[in-house]
Design a protein around this motif. Structure first.
Motif, PDB file in Angstrom:
ATOM      1  N   GLY A  11       0.613  -1.206  -0.067  1.00 47.55           N
ATOM      2  CA  GLY A  11       0.061  -0.008  -0.065  1.00 47.55           C
ATOM      3  C   GLY A  11       0.841   1.294   0.109  1.00 47.55           C
ATOM      4  N   GLN A  12       2.280   1.075   0.028  1.00 50.64           N
ATOM      5  CA  GLN A  12       3.087   2.385   0.202  1.00 50.64           C
ATOM      6  C   GLN A  12       4.424   2.072  -0.459  1.00 50.64           C
ATOM      7  OE1 GLN A  12       2.681   5.710   1.541  1.00 50.64           O
ATOM      8  NE2 GLN A  12       4.495   5.930   0.402  1.00 50.64           N
ATOM      9  N   ASN A  13       4.509   2.988  -1.459  1.00 51.92           N
ATOM     10  CA  ASN A  13       5.996   3.055  -1.937  1.00 51.92           C
ATOM     11  C   ASN A  13       6.842   3.364  -1.117  1.00 51.92           C
ATOM     12  OD1 ASN A  13       7.806   2.382  -4.025  1.00 51.92           O
ATOM     13  ND2 ASN A  13       7.371   4.174  -5.260  1.00 51.92           N
ATOM     14  N   LEU A  14       8.077   2.752  -0.796  1.00 51.93           N
ATOM     15  CA  LEU A  14       8.973   3.162   0.205  1.00 51.93           C
ATOM     16  C   LEU A  14      10.598   2.585   0.036  1.00 51.93           C
ATOM     17  CD1 LEU A  14       9.509   0.422   2.144  1.00 51.93           C
ATOM     18  CD2 LEU A  14       7.346   0.713   2.351  1.00 51.93           C
ATOM     19  N   ALA A  15      11.456   3.005   0.573  1.00 47.81           N
ATOM     20  CA  ALA A  15      12.744   2.237   0.859  1.00 47.81           C
ATOM     21  C   ALA A  15      12.923   1.469   1.850  1.00 47.81           C
ATOM     22  CB  ALA A  15      13.918   3.398   0.393  1.00 47.81           C
ATOM     23  N   GLY A  16      13.440   0.077   1.820  1.00 48.56           N
ATOM     24  CA  GLY A  16      13.525  -0.707   2.714  1.00 48.56           C
ATOM     25  C   GLY A  16      13.589  -2.071   2.120  1.00 48.56           C
ATOM     26  N   TRP A  17      13.256  -2.989   3.214  1.00 45.16           N
ATOM     27  CA  TRP A  17      12.976  -4.379   2.848  1.00 45.16           C
ATOM     28  C   TRP A  17      11.948  -4.965   3.564  1.00 45.16           C
ATOM     29  CZ3 TRP A  17      17.574  -2.703   5.670  1.00 45.16           C
ATOM     30  CH2 TRP A  17      17.651  -2.816   7.122  1.00 45.16           C
ATOM     31  N   VAL A  18      11.654  -6.217   3.159  1.00 45.21           N
ATOM     32  CA  VAL A  18      10.640  -7.024   3.711  1.00 45.21           C
ATOM     33  C   VAL A  18      11.146  -8.029   4.811  1.00 45.21           C
ATOM     34  CG1 VAL A  18       8.848  -8.929   3.271  1.00 45.21           C
ATOM     35  CG2 VAL A  18       8.931  -6.849   2.051  1.00 45.21           C
ATOM     36  N   LYS A  19      10.516  -7.894   6.125  1.00 51.24           N
ATOM     37  CA  LYS A  19      10.849  -9.242   7.076  1.00 51.24           C
ATOM     38  C   LYS A  19       9.960 -10.264   6.830  1.00 51.24           C
ATOM     39  CE  LYS A  19      10.308  -8.233  11.466  1.00 51.24           C
ATOM     40  NZ  LYS A  19      10.668  -7.731  12.825  1.00 51.24           N
ATOM     41  N   LEU A  20      10.508 -11.289   6.847  1.00 55.08           N
ATOM     42  CA  LEU A  20       9.783 -12.550   6.831  1.00 55.08           C
ATOM     43  C   LEU A  20       9.739 -13.437   7.872  1.00 55.08           C
ATOM     44  CD1 LEU A  20       8.315 -14.811   4.418  1.00 55.08           C
ATOM     45  CD2 LEU A  20      10.784 -15.564   3.894  1.00 55.08           C
ATOM     46  N   ILE A  70      -4.432  17.669  -2.184  1.00 50.06           N
ATOM     47  CA  ILE A  70      -3.166  18.480  -1.883  1.00 50.06           C
ATOM     48  C   ILE A  70      -2.610  17.721  -0.485  1.00 50.06           C
ATOM     49  CG2 ILE A  70      -2.299  20.575  -0.839  1.00 50.06           C
ATOM     50  CD1 ILE A  70      -4.239  22.063  -2.789  1.00 50.06           C
ATOM     51  N   ASN A  71      -3.341  17.394   0.340  1.00 46.89           N
ATOM     52  CA  ASN A  71      -2.703  16.492   1.604  1.00 46.89           C
ATOM     53  C   ASN A  71      -2.052  15.364   1.156  1.00 46.89           C
ATOM     54  OD1 ASN A  71      -3.875  18.578   3.392  1.00 46.89           O
ATOM     55  ND2 ASN A  71      -5.730  17.409   3.694  1.00 46.89           N
ATOM     56  N   LYS A  72      -2.603  14.648   0.250  1.00 47.82           N
ATOM     57  CA  LYS A  72      -1.852  13.500  -0.352  1.00 47.82           C
ATOM     58  C   LYS A  72      -0.598  13.624  -0.979  1.00 47.82           C
ATOM     59  CE  LYS A  72      -1.436   9.168  -1.101  1.00 47.82           C
ATOM     60  NZ  LYS A  72      -0.902   8.253  -0.009  1.00 47.82           N
ATOM     61  N   LEU A  73      -0.829  15.001  -1.846  1.00 51.15           N
ATOM     62  CA  LEU A  73       0.519  15.364  -2.385  1.00 51.15           C
ATOM     63  C   LEU A  73       1.558  15.570  -1.231  1.00 51.15           C
ATOM     64  CD1 LEU A  73       2.238  16.507  -4.812  1.00 51.15           C
ATOM     65  CD2 LEU A  73       1.239  18.852  -4.133  1.00 51.15           C
ATOM     66  N   TYR A  74       1.061  16.231  -0.222  1.00 54.87           N
ATOM     67  CA  TYR A  74       2.064  16.480   0.694  1.00 54.87           C
ATOM     68  C   TYR A  74       2.643  15.425   1.246  1.00 54.87           C
ATOM     69  CZ  TYR A  74       4.222  18.188   5.127  1.00 54.87           C
ATOM     70  OH  TYR A  74       4.969  18.464   6.030  1.00 54.87           O
ATOM     71  N   GLN A  75       1.785  14.430   1.617  1.00 50.45           N
ATOM     72  CA  GLN A  75       2.370  12.888   2.335  1.00 50.45           C
ATOM     73  C   GLN A  75       3.476  12.282   1.245  1.00 50.45           C
ATOM     74  OE1 GLN A  75      -1.326  10.784   3.031  1.00 50.45           O
ATOM     75  NE2 GLN A  75      -1.969  12.369   4.312  1.00 50.45           N
ATOM     76  N   ASN A  76       2.878  12.607  -0.245  1.00 44.52           N
ATOM     77  CA  ASN A  76       3.791  11.671  -1.160  1.00 44.52           C
ATOM     78  C   ASN A  76       5.377  12.568  -1.360  1.00 44.52           C
ATOM     79  OD1 ASN A  76       1.597  10.222  -1.697  1.00 44.52           O
ATOM     80  ND2 ASN A  76       1.313  11.034  -3.845  1.00 44.52           N
ATOM     81  N   THR A 118       3.833   7.932  -3.778  1.00 43.87           N
ATOM     82  CA  THR A 118       5.350   8.952  -3.848  1.00 43.87           C
ATOM     83  C   THR A 118       5.385   9.967  -5.102  1.00 43.87           C
ATOM     84  OG1 THR A 118       6.232   7.144  -5.039  1.00 43.87           O
ATOM     85  CG2 THR A 118       6.864   7.361  -2.447  1.00 43.87           C
ATOM     86  N   ILE A 119       6.338  10.629  -5.285  1.00 45.06           N
ATOM     87  CA  ILE A 119       6.624  11.834  -6.256  1.00 45.06           C
ATOM     88  C   ILE A 119       7.198  10.795  -7.456  1.00 45.06           C
ATOM     89  CG2 ILE A 119       7.655  14.004  -7.106  1.00 45.06           C
ATOM     90  CD1 ILE A 119       5.221  14.292  -4.990  1.00 45.06           C
ATOM     91  N   TRP A 120       6.803  11.150  -8.641  1.00 46.02           N
ATOM     92  CA  TRP A 120       7.362  10.442  -9.872  1.00 46.02           C
ATOM     93  C   TRP A 120       8.411  11.231 -10.434  1.00 46.02           C
ATOM     94  CZ3 TRP A 120       2.168   9.641 -12.898  1.00 46.02           C
ATOM     95  CH2 TRP A 120       1.360   8.486 -12.022  1.00 46.02           C
ATOM     96  N   GLU A 121       9.284  10.602 -11.159  1.00 47.91           N
ATOM     97  CA  GLU A 121      10.297  11.198 -11.794  1.00 47.91           C
ATOM     98  C   GLU A 121      10.085  12.140 -12.976  1.00 47.91           C
ATOM     99  OE1 GLU A 121      14.633   9.993 -13.691  1.00 47.91           O
ATOM    100  OE2 GLU A 121      13.158   8.445 -13.586  1.00 47.91           O
ATOM    101  N   ARG A 122       8.791  11.472 -13.621  1.00 43.33           N
ATOM    102  CA  ARG A 122       8.408  12.386 -14.932  1.00 43.33           C
ATOM    103  C   ARG A 122       6.924  12.512 -14.629  1.00 43.33           C
ATOM    104  NH1 ARG A 122      10.733   9.459 -20.546  1.00 43.33           N
ATOM    105  NH2 ARG A 122       9.485  10.940 -21.084  1.00 43.33           N
ATOM    106  N   TRP A 123       6.483  13.661 -15.159  1.00 39.43           N
ATOM    107  CA  TRP A 123       5.283  13.992 -15.033  1.00 39.43           C
ATOM    108  C   TRP A 123       4.234  13.085 -15.492  1.00 39.43           C
ATOM    109  CZ3 TRP A 123       4.698  18.003 -11.926  1.00 39.43           C
ATOM    110  CH2 TRP A 123       5.452  18.853 -11.797  1.00 39.43           C
ATOM    111  N   ASN A 157       9.717   7.097  -7.542  1.00 43.83           N
ATOM    112  CA  ASN A 157       9.871   7.523  -6.038  1.00 43.83           C
ATOM    113  C   ASN A 157      11.185   8.624  -6.147  1.00 43.83           C
ATOM    114  OD1 ASN A 157      10.018   7.884  -3.383  1.00 43.83           O
ATOM    115  ND2 ASN A 157      10.200   5.753  -3.035  1.00 43.83           N
ATOM    116  N   HIS A 158      10.768   9.740  -6.637  1.00 43.41           N
ATOM    117  CA  HIS A 158      11.754  10.576  -7.166  1.00 43.41           C
ATOM    118  C   HIS A 158      11.502  12.320  -6.519  1.00 43.41           C
ATOM    119  CE1 HIS A 158      15.143  10.098 -10.234  1.00 43.41           C
ATOM    120  NE2 HIS A 158      15.288  11.423 -10.072  1.00 43.41           N
ATOM    121  N   TYR A 159      12.166  12.711  -5.633  1.00 41.07           N
ATOM    122  CA  TYR A 159      11.423  14.014  -4.776  1.00 41.07           C
ATOM    123  C   TYR A 159      11.724  15.101  -5.500  1.00 41.07           C
ATOM    124  CZ  TYR A 159      16.513  14.350  -3.509  1.00 41.07           C
ATOM    125  OH  TYR A 159      17.721  14.409  -3.073  1.00 41.07           O
ATOM    126  N   SER A 160      12.491  15.232  -6.523  1.00 36.38           N
ATOM    127  CA  SER A 160      12.622  16.657  -7.368  1.00 36.38           C
ATOM    128  C   SER A 160      11.323  17.552  -7.532  1.00 36.38           C
ATOM    129  CB  SER A 160      13.289  16.505  -8.755  1.00 36.38           C
ATOM    130  OG  SER A 160      14.471  15.988  -8.415  1.00 36.38           O
TER     131      SER A 160
END
Length: 746
Positions: free
Chosen positions: A235-244, A337-343, A624-629, A644-647
């Protein structure tokens, strides 16, 4: 032969004994004693057993490695930090860490240290190759010193050197791009005396916050794709890993692939990972196990699970990022806009893994200077980034070329080579980021530290300019949708802006001769801009980005700025009320519109939901924010891009500065301005922890009136602009510390 080490000693606040004043007095560097392959390598495990016979007052472990390390004493990790010693220009700056480990010790003890490949010698892109290996060296290395102070006043030291052993671990390989493979069945590996090594490196104490685990996510659904793949969606794009957590037969192999998206047919999509395999593999031992990687991370929302039924195991996605202190909060009456901010916030988290990266998923994850500088202003609203950026800027300093050129990304992983070429918008991180940090935190020491770097960059641009024009043809307005903006136009804009920042920094630092020198240069650079580009008489200078940069950097005569702003507004309207800016133009687009009286149009752009726009990805389910529009086209087709590209998240600065109205009138918020632009919203609420304390604003429209509550921290004053009922202007109130309430007037 005793190792040669140059020390830059930074005292930790809790250090209280001379034994801790300088690290590694007794330690030797050690390395792997056995032959390693040329491909993916096993992670070596170094060990030392020792006994303590007296009550311990304090024990501190000082440690670093060539590669990444994970240390434990008596089976317990010495810290909750990951990816230590961090990513720096290792041949010039290697961090070491210090941990108090008193509570981990008993009478009989074993200190174990795993070493991963990491950025030091694993596969990682450099300037010459997308799949370079051994960028900084081909041998893993460890140096550690455990200083134990007993309650009777005596001391002892356990230090790497003779008496340490090394053996292969159950981690068959661990690569940042490809993932990690663990063989968890018990198998006794032969131990060998660790090999002594001579290492010549500058050591610096940990400068930034550590990378740590943060939020965790359980799958929101587990399903089969049309191709029959077993996929879990967190449900969320992120950086990390999965614990199994799993129990299956010994020898069973479990594979976890990672991806950000499903394709438009609903299948697992890994087509944007380039050469990264992004797969963790576990060979099970037949017992109940909880498994997770040690030295890799992935950018993902989805995993593809092979080897077991996903509904019969426990899966938990763990977000990892640098442990920064949150400073900003924001919410408004528009849920999109709130979702944009969270992204924006999630793209920051995902790309603040020890350095500011461009993306967390593909075979890149580099500290691109252009991306970092366009987003820095937003980042400083969301989190306390002072130490984080300061560390990275010190790597910029040592990577800067002898001629003043600044690399396009750093660390470059190209030791013993010189940078001789830099481009506009990317190299300007050398001037923009120190100045932005100074404005946010008011710290002259950091500005003073980076001032020589700022000067060298501008002097480089001057040295390669022709007839007063910087003509380097760099990346330009990266990924803009619409007419391309002249790259040499952009070059001159940033040449002027960086020169102005050096002049302004010289004023702050009291360098009178430099003020005069760079004021003269600035006037010359602006003059050449006006002569060559100031009429906007070419198609590639009649673009949104061209107008925006000229206005943002004050490159036009004052009597021509209103007309340029009008042309910008007309361009936007003729484009269907959509932006056509890329990486370099976007951060300044809404601020310029607001500054020149087009706040309504700024809101129109922000609230636009068709592509290209900030809210278009939100309507497509982005987290998250995309690299390309148009990373996902309106028909659902995926582009080969980072998701997942913050620019483009640089718009976050406008949310705070203009929508909420919080800005600094003096560096470090010693004087504050509150001037909200209310637009179409019903309410907005934001706060910011500044060096002076917490600033907060809450405005809302009720019964035709605007009510505003403002909190001003102690020791500061604020100029508070209360919007009038008819939006015709503001009523100005000067306020001191405290919480103040205002109601709009006609």
């Amino acid at each position: 032969m005793k190792m040669a080490i140059k020390y830059l000693v930074v005292m930790a606040a809790w250090q209280s004994t001379n034994a801790l004043a300088q690290p590694f007095k007794a330690a030797r560097w050690i390395t792997v004693p056995y032959a390693e392959g040329t491909g993916k390598r096993n992670c070596p495990l170094f060990e030392k057993s020792f006994v303590t016979h007296k009550p311990i007052a304090k024990a501190v472990l000082t440690i670093t490695a060539l590669g990444l390390y994970e240390a434990n004493i008596n089976g317990k990790r010495v810290s909750d930090a990951y990816f230590t010693p961090g990513f720096t220009v290792y041949n010039k700056r290697l961090q070491y860490q210090q941990y108090e480990v008193t509570k981990l010790l008993s009478q009989k003890n074993t200190l174990k240290v795993l070493i991963g490949e990491g950025w030091y010698r694993g596969t990682f892109r450099n300037e010459n190759s997308d799949e370079a290996r051994n960028n900084f060296g081909n041998e893993a290395g460890l140096i550690a010193e455990l200083n134990i102070a007993y309650k009777d006043g005596s001391h002892t030291t356990i230090a790497t050197g003779p008496g340490w052993t090394c053996r292969k671990s159950n981690i068959q390989y661990s690569e940042l791009y490809d993932g990690e493979m663990q063989e968890t069945r018990n198998s006794v590996q032969s131990s060998y005396p660790a090999k002594l090594s001579d290492v010549n490196v500058n050591l610096v104490l940990q400068e930034s916050e550590y990378v740590k685990k943060h939020e965790t996510f359980s799958p929101v659904r587990i399903f089969r794709t049309p191709k029959g793949e077993q996929v879990a969606d967190f449900g969320q794009n992120l950086a990390g890993w999965v614990k199994l957590t799993i129990k299956r037969k010994a020898g069973d192999t479990i594979k976890l692939g990672h991806a950000e998206l499903l394709d438009n047919a609903g299948n697992f999509y890994a087509g944007n990972l380039r050469t990264a395999k992004a797969e963790d593999i576990y060979i099970l031992n037949g017992e109940a196990q909880t498994l997770e990687p040690h030295f890799t991370y992935h950018g993902f929302r989805y995993i593809k699970l092979q080897g077991t039924d996903a509904t019969k195991v426990k899966l938990q996605a763990i977000a990892i990022y640098t442990d920064l202190k949150p400073t900003g909060t924001f919410a408004c009456s528009d849920s999109l806009i709130n979702k944009l901010y969270q992204n924006i916030s999630w793209s920051l988290k995902s790309n603040f893994v020890d350095i500011p990266t461009d993306c967390p998923q593909r075979s890149e994850r580099l500290g691109w200077t252009g991306d970092a500088q366009v987003f820095a202003g937003t980042a400083m609203y969301l989190y306390d980034t002072k130490r984080f950026y300061s560390k990275w800027l010190r790597d910029l300093e040592v990577e800067q070329g002898s001629n003043g050129a600044v690399p396009n990304f750093l660390p470059r992983s190209m030791p013993n080579t010189d940078v001789d070429f830099g481009v506009a918008g990317w190299g300007d991180a050398a001037t923009i980021m120190p100045w932005t940090l100074y404005q946010a935190y008011g710290d002259k020491a950091l500005l003073r530290e980076q001032y020589p770097v700022m000067k060298k960059w501008v002097d480089y641009m001057t040295s390669v300019s022709k007839e007063g024009l910087f003509l380097k043809n760099g990346y330009g307005d990266w990924y803009a949708m619409g007419a391309s903006t002249s790259v040499v136009f952009i070059d001159q804009c940033f040449y002027a802006y960086s020169t102005r920042l050096v002049r302004d920094a010289a004023k702050v630092l009291g360098h009178a001769a430099d003020v005069q020198q760079y004021e003269t240069l600035y006037s010359s650079v602006v003059k050449r801009f006006r002569e060559v580009y100031g009429k906007f008489n070419r198609k590639d200078t009649r673009t949104q980005t061209a107008y925006v940069l000229a206005l943002a950097f004050d490159l036009l005569p004052e009597n021509e700025r209103a007309e340029a702003a009008k042309l910008l507004a007309e361009n936007i309207r003729s484009n269907g009320n959509k932006q056509a800016t890329g990486f370099l133009g976007t951060p300044y687009l809404l601020p310029v519109l607001s500054r020149f009286g087009y706040s309504t149009l700024a809101y129109t752009l922000l609230e636009q939901q068709e592509c290209p726009s900030w809210l278009y990805p939100v309507t497509k389910g982005a987290t998250t924010i995309w690299e390309r529009w148009d990373a996902i086209k309106p028909d659902g087709t995926l582009q080969e891009a980072s998701f997942n590209h913050y620019s483009y998240g640089a718009v976050g600065q406008w949310l705070y500065h203009n929508m909420a109205g919080i800005s600094a009138l003096e560096p470090g918020y010693r004087k504050i301005q509150i001037k909200p632009e209310t637009g179409t919203l019903n309410w907005c609420k934001a706060s910011l922890i500044t060096p002076q304390g917490k600033v907060a604003v809450h405005w809302q429209k009720l019964n035709g009136k605007l009510k505003m509550t403002v909190t001003v921290p102690k020791g500061t004053t604020a100029m508070i602009y209360v919007p009038k009922d008819d939006n015709s202007g503001y009523d100005l109130v000067n306020a001191g510390a405290g919480t103040h309430e205002y109601t709009s007037k006609e």
